[in-house]
Every structure is written in C-alpha cells, then in structure tokens.
Write a protein that holds these residues in place. Structure first.
Motif, mmCIF file in Angstrom:
data_model
loop_
_atom_site.group_PDB
_atom_site.id
_atom_site.type_symbol
_atom_site.label_atom_id
_atom_site.label_comp_id
_atom_site.label_asym_id
_atom_site.label_seq_id
_atom_site.Cartn_x
_atom_site.Cartn_y
_atom_site.Cartn_z
ATOM 1 N N VAL A 186 116.750 -9.867 36.997
ATOM 2 C CA VAL A 186 116.926 -9.505 38.396
ATOM 3 C C VAL A 186 116.222 -10.451 39.369
ATOM 4 C CG1 VAL A 186 116.554 -7.659 39.892
ATOM 5 C CG2 VAL A 186 117.010 -6.881 37.703
ATOM 6 N N GLN A 187 115.124 -11.222 39.330
ATOM 7 C CA GLN A 187 114.946 -12.064 39.871
ATOM 8 C C GLN A 187 115.755 -13.424 39.849
ATOM 9 O OE1 GLN A 187 112.095 -12.068 41.764
ATOM 10 N NE2 GLN A 187 112.814 -13.641 42.879
ATOM 11 N N HIS A 188 116.496 -13.867 38.852
ATOM 12 C CA HIS A 188 117.500 -14.532 38.898
ATOM 13 C C HIS A 188 118.434 -14.290 39.933
ATOM 14 C CE1 HIS A 188 120.510 -17.585 37.709
ATOM 15 N NE2 HIS A 188 121.174 -16.717 37.028
ATOM 16 N N LEU A 189 119.087 -13.132 39.801
ATOM 17 C CA LEU A 189 120.142 -12.656 40.747
ATOM 18 C C LEU A 189 119.629 -12.483 42.066
ATOM 19 C CD1 LEU A 189 121.353 -9.521 38.341
ATOM 20 C CD2 LEU A 189 122.438 -11.791 38.741
ATOM 21 N N ILE A 190 118.552 -11.922 42.601
ATOM 22 C CA ILE A 190 118.204 -12.060 43.929
ATOM 23 C C ILE A 190 118.184 -13.465 44.534
ATOM 24 C CG2 ILE A 190 115.988 -11.692 45.144
ATOM 25 C CD1 ILE A 190 117.479 -9.193 44.434
ATOM 26 N N GLU A 191 117.358 -14.542 43.634
ATOM 27 C CA GLU A 191 117.376 -15.933 44.031
ATOM 28 C C GLU A 191 118.801 -16.394 44.366
ATOM 29 O OE1 GLU A 191 115.285 -17.649 40.944
ATOM 30 O OE2 GLU A 191 113.213 -16.946 41.824
ATOM 31 N N LEU A 192 119.816 -15.812 43.751
ATOM 32 C CA LEU A 192 121.406 -16.186 44.037
ATOM 33 C C LEU A 192 121.830 -15.554 45.174
ATOM 34 C CD1 LEU A 192 122.666 -16.299 40.470
ATOM 35 C CD2 LEU A 192 122.275 -18.343 41.771
ATOM 36 N N GLY A 193 121.202 -14.980 45.901
ATOM 37 C CA GLY A 193 121.623 -14.016 47.254
ATOM 38 C C GLY A 193 122.132 -12.663 46.785
ATOM 39 N N ARG A 194 122.142 -12.158 45.587
ATOM 40 C CA ARG A 194 122.629 -10.964 45.291
ATOM 41 C C ARG A 194 121.604 -9.785 45.744
ATOM 42 N NH1 ARG A 194 127.964 -12.278 43.344
ATOM 43 N NH2 ARG A 194 127.717 -14.567 43.009
ATOM 44 N N ARG A 195 122.092 -8.762 46.392
ATOM 45 C CA ARG A 195 121.476 -7.714 47.055
ATOM 46 C C ARG A 195 121.755 -6.409 46.248
ATOM 47 N NH1 ARG A 195 118.915 -11.409 47.569
ATOM 48 N NH2 ARG A 195 117.622 -12.334 49.180
ATOM 49 N N LYS A 196 123.012 -6.177 46.022
ATOM 50 C CA LYS A 196 123.435 -4.916 45.412
ATOM 51 C C LYS A 196 123.477 -5.030 44.006
ATOM 52 C CE LYS A 196 126.992 -3.152 47.622
ATOM 53 N NZ LYS A 196 128.439 -3.195 48.286
ATOM 54 N N ILE A 197 122.402 -4.701 43.386
ATOM 55 C CA ILE A 197 122.401 -4.952 41.724
ATOM 56 C C ILE A 197 122.879 -3.586 41.150
ATOM 57 C CG2 ILE A 197 121.085 -5.672 40.138
ATOM 58 C CD1 ILE A 197 121.250 -7.801 42.366
ATOM 59 N N GLY A 198 123.695 -3.614 40.145
ATOM 60 C CA GLY A 198 124.041 -2.553 39.401
ATOM 61 C C GLY A 198 123.302 -2.665 37.925
ATOM 62 N N PHE A 199 122.585 -1.421 37.377
ATOM 63 C CA PHE A 199 121.897 -1.650 36.365
ATOM 64 C C PHE A 199 122.847 -0.821 35.259
ATOM 65 C CE2 PHE A 199 118.503 0.258 33.483
ATOM 66 C CZ PHE A 199 118.245 -0.687 32.912
ATOM 67 N N VAL A 200 123.302 -1.215 34.324
ATOM 68 C CA VAL A 200 124.280 -0.738 33.551
ATOM 69 C C VAL A 200 123.520 -0.139 32.193
ATOM 70 C CG1 VAL A 200 126.644 -1.141 32.168
ATOM 71 C CG2 VAL A 200 126.249 -2.264 34.066
ATOM 72 N N ALA A 201 123.581 0.813 31.762
ATOM 73 C CA ALA A 201 122.561 1.299 30.537
ATOM 74 C C ALA A 201 122.814 2.709 30.149
ATOM 75 C CB ALA A 201 120.996 1.339 31.195
ATOM 76 N N SER A 202 122.746 2.871 28.882
ATOM 77 C CA SER A 202 122.729 4.200 28.409
ATOM 78 C C SER A 202 121.276 4.513 27.827
ATOM 79 C CB SER A 202 123.728 4.330 27.252
ATOM 80 O OG SER A 202 123.259 3.389 26.153
ATOM 81 N N SER A 203 120.954 5.857 27.594
ATOM 82 C CA SER A 203 119.981 6.216 26.751
ATOM 83 C C SER A 203 118.539 5.752 27.636
ATOM 84 C CB SER A 203 119.774 5.502 25.317
ATOM 85 O OG SER A 203 120.932 5.798 24.419
ATOM 86 N N LEU A 204 118.588 6.114 28.793
ATOM 87 C CA LEU A 204 117.262 5.616 29.788
ATOM 88 C C LEU A 204 116.241 6.368 29.144
ATOM 89 C CD1 LEU A 204 118.895 5.950 33.180
ATOM 90 C CD2 LEU A 204 118.489 3.866 31.950
ATOM 91 N N ASP A 205 116.199 7.171 28.366
ATOM 92 C CA ASP A 205 114.864 7.888 27.742
ATOM 93 C C ASP A 205 114.272 7.157 26.462
ATOM 94 O OD1 ASP A 205 116.994 8.573 26.166
ATOM 95 O OD2 ASP A 205 116.169 10.237 25.318
ATOM 96 N N LEU A 206 115.238 6.066 25.949
ATOM 97 C CA LEU A 206 114.802 5.143 25.232
ATOM 98 C C LEU A 206 113.777 4.059 25.782
ATOM 99 C CD1 LEU A 206 115.143 4.380 21.997
ATOM 100 C CD2 LEU A 206 116.865 2.819 23.025
ATOM 101 N N GLN A 207 112.714 3.834 24.900
ATOM 102 C CA GLN A 207 111.236 3.206 25.592
ATOM 103 C C GLN A 207 111.976 1.745 25.982
ATOM 104 O OE1 GLN A 207 108.347 4.370 26.589
ATOM 105 N NE2 GLN A 207 108.294 2.405 27.647
ATOM 106 N N GLN A 208 112.587 1.099 25.001
ATOM 107 C CA GLN A 208 112.934 -0.247 25.352
ATOM 108 C C GLN A 208 114.080 -0.352 26.793
ATOM 109 O OE1 GLN A 208 113.092 1.314 22.670
ATOM 110 N NE2 GLN A 208 113.209 0.216 20.701
ATOM 111 N N ILE A 209 115.017 0.612 26.855
ATOM 112 C CA ILE A 209 115.701 0.635 27.974
ATOM 113 C C ILE A 209 114.934 1.149 29.130
ATOM 114 C CG2 ILE A 209 117.715 1.770 28.921
ATOM 115 C CD1 ILE A 209 118.079 -0.213 26.385
ATOM 116 N N ALA A 210 113.938 2.119 29.197
ATOM 117 C CA ALA A 210 113.215 2.526 30.015
ATOM 118 C C ALA A 210 112.399 0.980 30.802
ATOM 119 C CB ALA A 210 112.479 3.624 29.949
ATOM 120 N N ASP A 211 111.826 0.222 30.036
ATOM 121 C CA ASP A 211 111.047 -0.954 30.333
ATOM 122 C C ASP A 211 111.740 -1.669 30.988
ATOM 123 O OD1 ASP A 211 108.870 0.243 28.909
ATOM 124 O OD2 ASP A 211 109.037 -1.182 27.279
#
Length: 360
Positions: A186-211
């Motif tokens: 995300v820092q890379h995207l921010i440094e490129l000037g991107r501000r509307k970031i979409g986080f594409v995910a499933s299983s948000l209760d899975l620890q690795q995804i939640a992290d």
C-alpha cells in the motif's frame, strides 16, 4: 542358500499375505533382517544391487511392512502429518515440496491433508494423526488450534504452526510478517499518487488475510486523503478476480478505485486479464493492480504483476527443520509435557515492482 518359496507355501501367495515376515524376505534375498529393515526405512545405506534384490523378494513374496507394529516396538514413527487449508492454492505445492524434501532426507514420510477451510475438518485430521501416532505435525490452520497442539505435545507428538505466528510461548511456528508485507504494497501505491485503494479479499476472519488488511489500514490511516474500500470476493482464485473486475468495470469511472491491492496473485491476475480483455479499464493508467505472494506466473502475465514476494520454499524448509528439532527434543526429554520457550521464525516479505503499477 537356494532362494525360493518357504516350504509348504504354494504358488498363490495372495492367501498367505499376512504370514510373510521380514525373516522370509531376508532369507529369500540372502541378506540379514536388519538389511531388509534398512531397505524400508534407511534405503540410502544400501547399494543399488542390494536394494534391487530385496525389492524382487518383497514383490515375489507379497510382503507388506507393518509400520504400526514398528512404531509400537520402537516408539518412533517414520511419518509426519501436514495439514493445509488450501492444497489447491498457488503457494501450497511449493511449501509442501520443500517439506517433503527435508522429510525424505531423514528417511521419513509425509502425509498431507486438506481441511478445505473447515475448522471441524482441521480438528478431525489432528485427531487422525494422533491416532496414527505420527512423529509430528505441521499445520497451516484456519482456526485456533494451539490448545489441540499442546495436547498432542503432552502425548509426545511434536508440532509446528506454519504461515501463522504462534501465540503461546511454548508453541513453535514459522510464519511471514503479512502486516509488513501489506504495508509495503500500500505504501508503494500511495507513493505513486494513488488515494482510492481497493482491498480485494475473501475470508477476512482468516488470520493471514486479517493481517494484510491491518497492514494496509496502518498506511491508509497516515494519509489524510487516502481511503481503503473492502471489496469482497467469494474465493481467492483467478475466476473470482475476473468476476470482480467485471463488477468494477461497470461502475462509473469516478466511482472506481484508482488502485487495487489483492490478497493474492491469483485474484490480481484475474483482474488484470479481465481489464485488458475488456479494454474499458487501463492497467495501470486507470487502475494500478498489486498482488501478493509472487507466484511463478506473476511476471509472465499480459501485464507483469507488481506483488509482494513471500518465501514459500524457505518457509517449508524452515517448518520441516524446526519440526525435526522439536521431535528430537521431545524424544530426548524426560517429561514430554515440560514447558520451554519454543522458536518462532518469521520471514520478512519483499516488494516486487512491475508494470501493473508503474507501467512499461
């Protein structure tokens, strides 16, 4: 000594399968019983000619070794269990192959199980491995299994958590710092000037995804005009990525994110492929796309994929080595249940920048 069938047994060996012993094999192959045992458990100690002679004897006599009896007799099982929550994922095969190489080098065997994302199935496999008295277990869990693993340790079965850092100080684990990995993305995207970031995910209760979500948010919260939209998908596959891209392409341009951070490369590859095929969304001019894992195909997609590299083979090797150490410690301990601070190995991911975020 003349090789042949033991006296009193005819040409049809199927009916005598359970009566053939390791002594019969040794006599047939003209070797010692210890040499036959090495054939099954330490074959590297034998010459090619000796292995071939024993192989022919085993095949002719229809001998089947009884590892359960061996475990009861010696107290040592040659088997290690591995439970993964996504055997079909792009990263699990590489991790499993690394574990297998290490296990095989110790003349042991690896049994793999797929819990299909089910916590109940996960516990059932742990119970099965306990019943089989395996030497140890490596598990990449869906749920919290540390209490079950503690019980297995008290029963003399070692364990290592894989892909997740253990909470208990006495539980060994090998993991990747996914919070740090998401921050890099995300820092890379921010440094490129991107501000509307979409986080594409499933299983948000899975620890690795939640992290990964937590790492992404930690960057967004430091940038006043940045936002993070959670874009849910039913699974982490190329097909789910294609469907996600189709939905985004139907939005008005002003309502679309200007960058996507996908929780794995498969989703990102599907999204990039769909955008390029549809020609209504340009990558990265309209939407920059970032993956996670750096799988084999990430750099060879139609638009090479920026991603976060995680060390799959190294993780598998470290998990196997740590488990072998834990097995040795349990075998050498006077009290299998004694508590000690167990090692926790954590790998640091690496940012890989390609055309999907910076262009050609």
């Amino acid at each position: 000594m003349k090789r042949g069938r033991p006296h009193g047994q005819g040409l049809g060996w199927g009916g005598f399968l359970n009566k053939v012993t390791i002594r019969d094999v040794a006599e047939f192959a003209q070797v010692s019983q210890a040499t036959v045992s090495n054939y099954f458990h330490k074959p590297r100690k034998l010459s090619d000619a000796t292995r071939e002679r024993i192989r022919q004897a085993v095949e002719t006599l229809g001998f089947v070794p009884n590892d359960a009896a061996r475990t009861l007799r010696t107290g040592v099982s040659p088997v290690i269990g591995y439970v993964a929550f996504e055997l079909a994922s792009a990263t699990t095969p590489e991790i499993a192959a690394a574990i297998e190489r290490r296990v095989s080098a110790q003349d042991m065997y690896l049994l793999m199980a797929n819990d299909t994302g089910s916590r109940m199935r996960e516990r059932e496999y742990l119970q099965l491995f306990e019943q089989q008295r395996v030497a140890g277990v490596i598990i990449s869990p869906v749920g919290d299994v540390e209490a079950e693993l503690a019980r297995l340790r008290r029963r003399g079965i070692a364990s290592v958590l894989s892909a997740r850092r253990a909470v208990s100080p006495v539980q060994a684990s090998v993991s990747t710092d996914h919070v740090a990995g998401a921050r890099l993305a995300v820092q890379h995207l921010i440094e490129l000037g991107r501000r509307k970031i979409g986080f594409v995910a499933s299983s948000l209760d899975l620890q690795q995804i939640a992290d990964r979500q937590r790492g992404a948010l930690s960057v967004i919260e430091t940038v006043a005009d940045a936002t993070l939209e959670i874009i849910s998908v039913p699974e982490r596959t190329v097909e789910a990525g294609i469907a996600c891209a189709d939905r985004l392409a139907r939005r008005r341009p002003a309502d679309r994110p200007d960058a996507l951070f996908c929780v794995n490369d498969l989703l990102a590859i599907g999204i990039v492929s769909s955008f390029v095929a549809g020609r209504s969304v340009r990558v990265p001019e309209d939407i920059a796309v970032m993956g996670y894992d750096d799988i084999e195909f990430a750099q060879s997609t139609i638009v090479p994929l920026s991603t976060v590299r995680t060390p799959h083979a190294q993780l598998g090797t470290a998990a196997a080595d740590l488990l072998l150490d834990e097995i040795a410690l349990l075998r050498g301990s006077e009290r299998a249940g004694e508590e000690r601070v167990a090692p926790k190995i954590e790998f640091t991911p690496e940012l890989v920048v390609r055309a999907s975020t910076i262009g050609v």
